[in-house]
Design a protein around this motif. Structure first.
Motif, PDB file in Angstrom:
ATOM      1  N   PHE A 212      27.299 -76.049 -79.974  1.00  0.00           N
ATOM      2  CA  PHE A 212      28.703 -75.891 -79.597  1.00  0.00           C
ATOM      3  C   PHE A 212      29.123 -76.988 -78.622  1.00  0.00           C
ATOM      4  O   PHE A 212      30.187 -77.606 -78.770  1.00  0.00           O
ATOM      5  CB  PHE A 212      28.928 -74.519 -78.969  1.00  0.00           C
ATOM      6  N   GLU A 213      28.295 -77.241 -77.600  1.00  0.00           N
ATOM      7  CA  GLU A 213      28.650 -78.248 -76.596  1.00  0.00           C
ATOM      8  C   GLU A 213      28.694 -79.651 -77.215  1.00  0.00           C
ATOM      9  O   GLU A 213      29.518 -80.483 -76.817  1.00  0.00           O
ATOM     10  CB  GLU A 213      27.658 -78.212 -75.436  1.00  0.00           C
ATOM     11  N   LEU A 214      27.826 -79.911 -78.176  1.00  0.00           N
ATOM     12  CA  LEU A 214      27.874 -81.197 -78.873  1.00  0.00           C
ATOM     13  C   LEU A 214      29.217 -81.352 -79.576  1.00  0.00           C
ATOM     14  O   LEU A 214      29.869 -82.405 -79.475  1.00  0.00           O
ATOM     15  CB  LEU A 214      26.733 -81.289 -79.890  1.00  0.00           C
ATOM     16  N   GLY A 215      29.644 -80.321 -80.280  1.00  0.00           N
ATOM     17  CA  GLY A 215      30.937 -80.376 -80.961  1.00  0.00           C
ATOM     18  C   GLY A 215      32.078 -80.575 -79.992  1.00  0.00           C
ATOM     19  O   GLY A 215      33.009 -81.349 -80.252  1.00  0.00           O
ATOM     20  N   TYR A 216      32.005 -79.901 -78.839  1.00  0.00           N
ATOM     21  CA  TYR A 216      33.060 -80.040 -77.824  1.00  0.00           C
ATOM     22  C   TYR A 216      33.138 -81.487 -77.332  1.00  0.00           C
ATOM     23  O   TYR A 216      34.227 -82.053 -77.190  1.00  0.00           O
ATOM     24  CB  TYR A 216      32.767 -79.097 -76.659  1.00  0.00           C
ATOM     25  N   SER A 217      31.980 -82.084 -77.056  1.00  0.00           N
ATOM     26  CA  SER A 217      31.956 -83.455 -76.535  1.00  0.00           C
ATOM     27  C   SER A 217      32.451 -84.465 -77.563  1.00  0.00           C
ATOM     28  O   SER A 217      33.019 -85.499 -77.204  1.00  0.00           O
ATOM     29  CB  SER A 217      30.538 -83.825 -76.095  1.00  0.00           C
ATOM     30  N   MET A 218      32.239 -84.179 -78.830  1.00  0.00           N
ATOM     31  CA  MET A 218      32.693 -85.102 -79.879  1.00  0.00           C
ATOM     32  C   MET A 218      34.201 -85.020 -80.078  1.00  0.00           C
ATOM     33  O   MET A 218      34.834 -85.989 -80.505  1.00  0.00           O
ATOM     34  CB  MET A 218      31.966 -84.788 -81.186  1.00  0.00           C
TER      35      MET A 218
END
Length: 519
Positions: A212-218
């Motif tokens: 989830f955090e990876l998607g948020y950062s992207m």
């Protein structure tokens, strides 16, 4: 009479699935029954969607993909690995540091925190007022606070991150009488937008949370997005996210991310599962060539832009502050893997002065351009005219530095220089060569507390050799290894054995006799 076997359970299941209405049908019927929408409205929506899909499908036949099409509008202006990005300072004006420092260490007069927490905040306030003894938690909070008042979103998630696994962060505190919560970083300035800081304790589902955090950062490059494992080995549960997406996402899909992953790492005698964040895995997945020194001129350097991610093992609160701010204060994004400390959170020597955070040039030990992240920290002793007499240059990374420095004081080994490699990947060839030139007669040692087949040794060794050969110096036999022997487990589970191993490797790194080559 002919007997037949009953239908198999799988056949019955398939029939039930085929006869079950779709989610769309169920939702449509619910809307119709509620009277909120008519059959004509539904038909119009279906027609509109079908028209859009058909038109886009026709366009796709003649479409030529552009690299920028892979990025959202928020990424406008960010640079690709082909473009040079100038190095930027990350220091902050002293008056701003003081102002946010006072705000984040001040609690409301009517608020009644736990007495131990109150004591921590009083001590933090003293650090800000005196400008001395800044510890890890305050350094991190200053990085968050300064980014927030600049208008950036800071987001942190992970197990127990509000308090901090080692009871060091206290980003959210609780009134002991009312249960009311107070977040200091939500109260830095008047009328602050509380949405600029998000801290969330997450469940022990590392795969899901990190994804989830990876998607948020992207999606939002202007957010400093961090995920922290409770212990470094907890990242094992999210390994597929590292392997499939973070380490290779830009190479596969041209998608950048500035995600920060903090993995507690360090050998304290707590056993295999609490010692190692498996640094070697992240270094092994790094795509920088160990036999080629890239362009290192600061005006032309694209070393970080061209690698797949950064791996650091930072040893001072100020350097942690700068590496976090560096993630936002540049015009490209790259994942950052931080080998976070445990006992250094409260170590008596792991402290920084407030001057190391500010933007003023001319401080001892800083570049004349201003303050920024130090990829390598040179020896703290001022050798100057004695550099040719230094018998050994010990290169290390992480908390073992403090143990080496303490032993050097005890044994009066002032003819040994100890340098900290703060950024392991990409390898700081220019700074390593600077130190090799400073100590032309020194025996070269890589010291680590991890076993030989783990830690940074197998990553460092060929790159250090490349740096040495470029200076016409030595061979692989001239790089000496000091650390634990190869092992299947990351660490021993017996504290007494741990202490014995740690003591032996520290003493060996500083011994008077030459160190034998590991080959």
């Amino acid at each position: 009479m002919r007997l037949t076997s009953p239908p198999s359970p799988s056949l019955k299941c398939n029939q039930v699935i085929r006869n079950h209405p779709s989610a769309l049908e169920i939702y449509q019927n619910q809307l119709l029954e509620s009277g909120k929408i008519s059959k004509e409205d539904i038909d119009k929506i279906h027609k509109k969607v079908s028209t859009i899909l058909n038109e886009e499908f026709k366009k796709s036949k003649d479409d030529i993909p552009n690299k920028r099409d892979w990025l959202s509008a928020y990424w406008t202006g960010f640079k690709s690995p082909e473009q040079i990005s100038r190095i930027r300072n990350t220091g902050v004006k002293p008056e701003i540091l003081k102002r946010v420092g006072e705000a984040m260490t001040t609690l409301p007069e009517t608020f009644k925190p736990h007495r131990a927490v109150k004591k921590i905040f009083d001590l933090r306030r003293q650090m800000i007022e005196t400008g001395e003894g800044i510890d890890w938690a305050v350094g991190e909070a200053l990085a968050f606070a300064t980014l927030i008042i600049e208008g950036n979103h800071v987001r942190l998630s992970g197990q127990d991150v509000e308090r901090g696994t080692f009871s060091h962060r206290h980003s959210v505190i609780h009134d002991q009488e009312t249960g009311e919560q107070y977040c200091p970083l939500d109260n830095l300035v008047m009328n602050q937008n509380e949405e600029l800081f998000t801290v969330s304790n997450s469940s022990l589902s590392e795969f899901a949370v990190l994804g989830f955090e990876l998607g948020y950062s992207m999606e939002n490059p202007n957010s400093l997005v961090l995920w922290e494992a409770q212990f470094g080995d907890f990242s094992n549960g999210a390994q597929v996210i590292f392997d499939q997406f973070i380490s290779s996402g830009e190479a596969k899909w041209l998608r950048q991310t500035g995600l920060v992953v903090c993995l507690p790492h360090g050998y304290d005698g707590q056993g295999p599962e609490h010692s190692s964040a498996r640094m070697e895995r992240f270094l092994q997945m790094s795509d920088d060539n160990p036999y080629v020194i890239p362009e290192m001129d600061p005006t032309l350097r694209k070393q970080i832009q061209e690698c797949n991610w950064q791996v650091v093992n930072v040893t001072t609160p100020a350097n942690y502050f700068h590496v976090l701010r560096r993630q936002i204060h540049r015009d490209f994004r790259k994942p950052l893997i931080v080998m976070s400390p445990k006992n250094l959170l409260r170590h008596k020597d792991c402290k920084s002065s407030l001057s190391e955070f500010d933007d003023l040039a001319g401080h001892p030990g800083f570049d004349k351009q201003g303050t920024r992240f130090k990829r390598l920290i040179k020896d703290r002793n001022d050798h100057k005219d004695l550099e040719e007499g230094i018998r050994r240059l010990v290169l290390c990374s992480g908390k073992v530095y403090y143990e080496l420095d303490e032993e050097r004081k005890k044994s009066d080994s002032n003819d040994v220089a100890i340098c900290r490699v703060e950024q392991l990947c990409p390898f700081p060839y220019d700074l390593i060569q600077r130190e090799l030139k400073r100590y032309p007669n020194a025996e070269i040692v890589w010291c680590q507390e991890e076993p030989m087949n783990m830690g940074a040794y197998t990553y460092i060794n060929p790159r250090l050799l490349t740096a040495m050969r470029a200076l016409g110096r030595g061979s692989i036999d001239d790089i000496k290894y000091v650390g634990r022997a190869p092992s299947a487990a990351t660490a021993t589970g017996f504290y007494t054995v741990h202490v014995q191993e740690q003591t032996e490797l520290v003493k060996k790194a500083l011994q008077r006799d030459p160190i034998k080559s590991p080959l």
